[in-house]
Design a protein around this motif. Structure first.
Motif: not given
Length: 190
Positions: A96, A100, A116-119
């Protein structure tokens, strides 16, 4: 225009093990092993000048190498609307952190922030009109999949060329982890 994304490449042995999961899901279009990766940031279509700005910004990303383990399977979309079959990545603060840093570099190069949220995941197949019972059975039979750890020592900028049989990815540039390398031409070579 050039279609780009930043991603972590996978070792050949891991891609081969992942490709052994291919099968048993009618309506699945399986990803070729050479196209398997962990996306850090989808960039999309940009002109050559913007691509150079993105490359220069990514060249400033600094992060330390880190281990990464794959764990579990899942899908995006529900029931008959399932559209992507994936292998998950174990929770990893270093991943992560790298994501970032890549996101920040891409924004500095002039692109809008990703909303969007990172998945983190590896796409195994794209699904269309897939029988949800057969998909459920596949996930149940293979859901305990685990592989790794691998050491992540670089990330890459890829070009995505869309074609009738699916996209083909070409590595444009490799960025080593462990510190910044001015110019970087030889830094990502293996």
């Amino acid at each position: 225009m050039i279609r780009l994304f930043a991603a972590i490449p996978l070792p050949e042995a891991m891609r081969e093990r992942l490709s052994r999961l291919n099968g048993g899901v009618p309506g699945a279009r399986w990803v070729a092993p050479e196209n398997m990766h962990i996306t850090l940031r989808f960039i999309g279509e940009v002109d050559e000048g913007r691509a150079q700005d993105i490359d220069a910004a990514l060249d400033t990303v600094t992060a330390q190498p880190f281990p990464l383990t794959l764990s579990g399977l899942g899908n995006f979309g529900r029931g008959h609307r399932a559209h992507t079959l994936w292998v998950g990545v174990e929770k990893n603060p270093a991943l992560h952190h790298l994501r970032d840093k890549v996101e920040s570099a891409v924004v500095r190069a002039g692109l809008p922030a990703e909303e969007r949220k990172y998945s983190p995941h590896i796409t195994l197949a794209r699904l269309k009109d897939t029988n949800s019972a057969k998909l459920g059975r596949f996930l149940e039979e293979n859901g305990m999949f685990q592989d790794g750890p691998i050491m992540v020592e670089r990330f890459c900028l890829y070009e995505s060329i869309l074609g009738r049989s699916g996209p083909v990815y070409h590595e444009v540039r490799s960025y080593p982890l462990g510190g910044w390398s001015p110019g970087g031409d030889e830094a990502g070579e293996e």
